[in-house]
Design a protein around this motif. Sequence first.
Motif, PDB file in Angstrom:
ATOM      1  N   MET A   1      -0.792 -12.054  -6.278  1.00 28.65           N
ATOM      2  CA  MET A   1       0.395 -11.384  -6.762  1.00 28.65           C
ATOM      3  C   MET A   1       1.579 -12.340  -6.585  1.00 28.65           C
ATOM      4  O   MET A   1       1.751 -12.932  -5.528  1.00 28.65           O
ATOM      5  CB  MET A   1       0.607 -10.086  -5.973  1.00 28.65           C
ATOM      6  CG  MET A   1       1.822  -9.322  -6.392  1.00 28.65           C
ATOM      7  SD  MET A   1       2.151  -7.795  -5.473  1.00 28.65           S
ATOM      8  CE  MET A   1       0.588  -6.978  -5.436  1.00 28.65           C
ATOM      9  N   SER A   2       2.391 -12.429  -7.618  1.00 25.69           N
ATOM     10  CA  SER A   2       3.537 -13.337  -7.556  1.00 25.69           C
ATOM     11  C   SER A   2       4.636 -12.773  -6.657  1.00 25.69           C
ATOM     12  O   SER A   2       4.701 -11.564  -6.407  1.00 25.69           O
ATOM     13  CB  SER A   2       4.093 -13.569  -8.959  1.00 25.69           C
ATOM     14  OG  SER A   2       4.759 -12.418  -9.418  1.00 25.69           O
ATOM     15  N   THR A   3       5.478 -13.665  -6.200  1.00 31.02           N
ATOM     16  CA  THR A   3       6.597 -13.258  -5.351  1.00 31.02           C
ATOM     17  C   THR A   3       7.535 -12.336  -6.115  1.00 31.02           C
ATOM     18  O   THR A   3       8.047 -11.360  -5.558  1.00 31.02           O
ATOM     19  CB  THR A   3       7.361 -14.509  -4.852  1.00 31.02           C
ATOM     20  OG1 THR A   3       6.442 -15.359  -4.182  1.00 31.02           O
ATOM     21  CG2 THR A   3       8.484 -14.128  -3.923  1.00 31.02           C
ATOM     22  N   LYS A   4       7.738 -12.632  -7.394  1.00 28.87           N
ATOM     23  CA  LYS A   4       8.621 -11.801  -8.215  1.00 28.87           C
ATOM     24  C   LYS A   4       8.080 -10.372  -8.319  1.00 28.87           C
ATOM     25  O   LYS A   4       8.820  -9.404  -8.149  1.00 28.87           O
ATOM     26  CB  LYS A   4       8.773 -12.414  -9.603  1.00 28.87           C
ATOM     27  CG  LYS A   4       9.679 -11.624 -10.510  1.00 28.87           C
ATOM     28  CD  LYS A   4       9.811 -12.266 -11.872  1.00 28.87           C
ATOM     29  CE  LYS A   4      10.688 -11.425 -12.770  1.00 28.87           C
ATOM     30  NZ  LYS A   4      10.839 -12.006 -14.099  1.00 28.87           N
ATOM     31  N   LYS A   5       6.787 -10.245  -8.568  1.00 27.68           N
ATOM     32  CA  LYS A   5       6.189  -8.915  -8.698  1.00 27.68           C
ATOM     33  C   LYS A   5       6.227  -8.168  -7.363  1.00 27.68           C
ATOM     34  O   LYS A   5       6.533  -6.987  -7.310  1.00 27.68           O
ATOM     35  CB  LYS A   5       4.758  -9.007  -9.211  1.00 27.68           C
ATOM     36  CG  LYS A   5       4.143  -7.629  -9.460  1.00 27.68           C
ATOM     37  CD  LYS A   5       2.753  -7.719  -9.998  1.00 27.68           C
ATOM     38  CE  LYS A   5       2.830  -7.898 -11.490  1.00 27.68           C
ATOM     39  NZ  LYS A   5       1.549  -7.700 -12.157  1.00 27.68           N
ATOM     40  N   LEU A   6       5.913  -8.869  -6.283  1.00 28.43           N
ATOM     41  CA  LEU A   6       5.953  -8.252  -4.956  1.00 28.43           C
ATOM     42  C   LEU A   6       7.366  -7.774  -4.626  1.00 28.43           C
ATOM     43  O   LEU A   6       7.552  -6.684  -4.083  1.00 28.43           O
ATOM     44  CB  LEU A   6       5.460  -9.235  -3.898  1.00 28.43           C
ATOM     45  CG  LEU A   6       5.389  -8.717  -2.470  1.00 28.43           C
ATOM     46  CD1 LEU A   6       4.445  -7.525  -2.382  1.00 28.43           C
ATOM     47  CD2 LEU A   6       4.944  -9.818  -1.533  1.00 28.43           C
ATOM     48  N   THR A   7       8.363  -8.570  -4.992  1.00 33.26           N
ATOM     49  CA  THR A   7       9.757  -8.188  -4.765  1.00 33.26           C
ATOM     50  C   THR A   7      10.121  -6.959  -5.585  1.00 33.26           C
ATOM     51  O   THR A   7      10.737  -6.018  -5.070  1.00 33.26           O
ATOM     52  CB  THR A   7      10.698  -9.361  -5.107  1.00 33.26           C
ATOM     53  OG1 THR A   7      10.324 -10.489  -4.319  1.00 33.26           O
ATOM     54  CG2 THR A   7      12.146  -9.002  -4.842  1.00 33.26           C
ATOM     55  N   GLN A   8       9.730  -6.944  -6.847  1.00 28.46           N
ATOM     56  CA  GLN A   8       9.997  -5.777  -7.695  1.00 28.46           C
ATOM     57  C   GLN A   8       9.332  -4.529  -7.130  1.00 28.46           C
ATOM     58  O   GLN A   8       9.948  -3.466  -7.056  1.00 28.46           O
ATOM     59  CB  GLN A   8       9.499  -6.013  -9.124  1.00 28.46           C
ATOM     60  CG  GLN A   8      10.444  -6.777  -9.986  1.00 28.46           C
ATOM     61  CD  GLN A   8       9.977  -6.795 -11.441  1.00 28.46           C
ATOM     62  OE1 GLN A   8       8.790  -6.646 -11.754  1.00 28.46           O
ATOM     63  NE2 GLN A   8      10.916  -6.983 -12.334  1.00 28.46           N
ATOM     64  N   MET A   9       8.079  -4.655  -6.729  1.00 31.34           N
ATOM     65  CA  MET A   9       7.359  -3.503  -6.185  1.00 31.34           C
ATOM     66  C   MET A   9       8.010  -3.018  -4.892  1.00 31.34           C
ATOM     67  O   MET A   9       8.138  -1.811  -4.677  1.00 31.34           O
ATOM     68  CB  MET A   9       5.888  -3.850  -5.942  1.00 31.34           C
ATOM     69  CG  MET A   9       5.087  -3.990  -7.210  1.00 31.34           C
ATOM     70  SD  MET A   9       3.378  -4.480  -6.934  1.00 31.34           S
ATOM     71  CE  MET A   9       2.797  -3.168  -5.882  1.00 31.34           C
ATOM     72  N   SER A  10       8.434  -3.942  -4.053  1.00 29.20           N
ATOM     73  CA  SER A  10       9.083  -3.568  -2.792  1.00 29.20           C
ATOM     74  C   SER A  10      10.393  -2.838  -3.045  1.00 29.20           C
ATOM     75  O   SER A  10      10.687  -1.826  -2.397  1.00 29.20           O
ATOM     76  CB  SER A  10       9.342  -4.813  -1.937  1.00 29.20           C
ATOM     77  OG  SER A  10       8.141  -5.446  -1.616  1.00 29.20           O
ATOM     78  N   LEU A  11      11.174  -3.340  -3.979  1.00 28.08           N
ATOM     79  CA  LEU A  11      12.445  -2.685  -4.304  1.00 28.08           C
ATOM     80  C   LEU A  11      12.216  -1.300  -4.911  1.00 28.08           C
ATOM     81  O   LEU A  11      12.938  -0.350  -4.602  1.00 28.08           O
ATOM     82  CB  LEU A  11      13.274  -3.565  -5.244  1.00 28.08           C
ATOM     83  CG  LEU A  11      13.858  -4.824  -4.618  1.00 28.08           C
ATOM     84  CD1 LEU A  11      14.486  -5.720  -5.689  1.00 28.08           C
ATOM     85  CD2 LEU A  11      14.880  -4.474  -3.547  1.00 28.08           C
ATOM     86  N   LEU A  12      11.216  -1.182  -5.758  1.00 30.63           N
ATOM     87  CA  LEU A  12      10.910   0.123  -6.347  1.00 30.63           C
ATOM     88  C   LEU A  12      10.384   1.093  -5.293  1.00 30.63           C
ATOM     89  O   LEU A  12      10.728   2.278  -5.314  1.00 30.63           O
ATOM     90  CB  LEU A  12       9.917  -0.018  -7.496  1.00 30.63           C
ATOM     91  CG  LEU A  12      10.489  -0.622  -8.779  1.00 30.63           C
ATOM     92  CD1 LEU A  12       9.386  -0.846  -9.808  1.00 30.63           C
ATOM     93  CD2 LEU A  12      11.585   0.260  -9.364  1.00 30.63           C
ATOM     94  N   ALA A  13       9.557   0.606  -4.366  1.00 28.31           N
ATOM     95  CA  ALA A  13       9.067   1.473  -3.289  1.00 28.31           C
ATOM     96  C   ALA A  13      10.234   1.946  -2.427  1.00 28.31           C
ATOM     97  O   ALA A  13      10.301   3.126  -2.043  1.00 28.31           O
ATOM     98  CB  ALA A  13       8.034   0.743  -2.432  1.00 28.31           C
ATOM     99  N   ALA A  14      11.173   1.046  -2.133  1.00 30.71           N
ATOM    100  CA  ALA A  14      12.352   1.424  -1.344  1.00 30.71           C
ATOM    101  C   ALA A  14      13.202   2.445  -2.114  1.00 30.71           C
ATOM    102  O   ALA A  14      13.677   3.428  -1.524  1.00 30.71           O
ATOM    103  CB  ALA A  14      13.172   0.188  -1.013  1.00 30.71           C
ATOM    104  N   ALA A  15      13.364   2.238  -3.412  1.00 25.65           N
ATOM    105  CA  ALA A  15      14.140   3.183  -4.228  1.00 25.65           C
ATOM    106  C   ALA A  15      13.467   4.556  -4.244  1.00 25.65           C
ATOM    107  O   ALA A  15      14.132   5.595  -4.127  1.00 25.65           O
ATOM    108  CB  ALA A  15      14.298   2.646  -5.651  1.00 25.65           C
ATOM    109  N   ALA A  16      12.138   4.578  -4.371  1.00 27.41           N
ATOM    110  CA  ALA A  16      11.404   5.855  -4.375  1.00 27.41           C
ATOM    111  C   ALA A  16      11.563   6.567  -3.040  1.00 27.41           C
ATOM    112  O   ALA A  16      11.760   7.783  -2.996  1.00 27.41           O
ATOM    113  CB  ALA A  16       9.925   5.605  -4.676  1.00 27.41           C
ATOM    114  N   LEU A  17      11.493   5.811  -1.967  1.00 29.86           N
ATOM    115  CA  LEU A  17      11.644   6.406  -0.640  1.00 29.86           C
ATOM    116  C   LEU A  17      13.060   6.952  -0.439  1.00 29.86           C
ATOM    117  O   LEU A  17      13.238   8.045   0.103  1.00 29.86           O
ATOM    118  CB  LEU A  17      11.304   5.387   0.438  1.00 29.86           C
ATOM    119  CG  LEU A  17      11.254   5.891   1.864  1.00 29.86           C
ATOM    120  CD1 LEU A  17      10.265   7.046   2.002  1.00 29.86           C
ATOM    121  CD2 LEU A  17      10.872   4.772   2.806  1.00 29.86           C
ATOM    122  N   ILE A  18      14.045   6.219  -0.904  1.00 27.39           N
ATOM    123  CA  ILE A  18      15.432   6.694  -0.806  1.00 27.39           C
ATOM    124  C   ILE A  18      15.612   7.983  -1.605  1.00 27.39           C
ATOM    125  O   ILE A  18      16.214   8.948  -1.121  1.00 27.39           O
ATOM    126  CB  ILE A  18      16.409   5.596  -1.279  1.00 27.39           C
ATOM    127  CG1 ILE A  18      16.444   4.462  -0.261  1.00 27.39           C
ATOM    128  CG2 ILE A  18      17.811   6.166  -1.512  1.00 27.39           C
ATOM    129  CD1 ILE A  18      17.119   3.196  -0.760  1.00 27.39           C
TER     130      ILE A  18
END
Length: 162
Positions: A1-18
Amino acid sequence: MSTKKLTQMSLLAAAALILYIIELRLPGPVPIPGVKLGLANIITVVAVYRFRPGEAALLVAVRVIAGAFFAGNLSAFLFSASGAVFCLCGMIFIRKILPLKYLPMCSILGAMLHNLGQIAMALWIMRSVSVLAYLPILMVTGCIAGLFTGLCAKAVERRIPY
């Protein structure tokens, strides 16, 4: 998994949790216990169309586990997980049929399946078919909430760069 994709997924997971935590603090849209908008599912629908199935499942799993931790009880985890599994499986299947422009329809189906998953968990926990009486209410409110979250997801999806 690319760093860009991992970053996007992490930000989306954080947004979902918020979104999940914010919704926990808000009163329900109608005075019926258990009925809510499912704001975190905005991110789930985006993830289903944006990422591969396993990646979307990982994002949802992170949100469900972390959300249960913040909600502070096991029943929140059980109901959220059962709804998420039904919802995610259905949306992953339907996205192969419906293109991105029909994202709100996928969200409506996901909301209905989420409610079916929660009813299945309630049947398992309570061992009583009386919970099925709640199903029509959940299906109607699920369609409305699914349309709302689907329209929001469509707006969010357009704004996230590839």
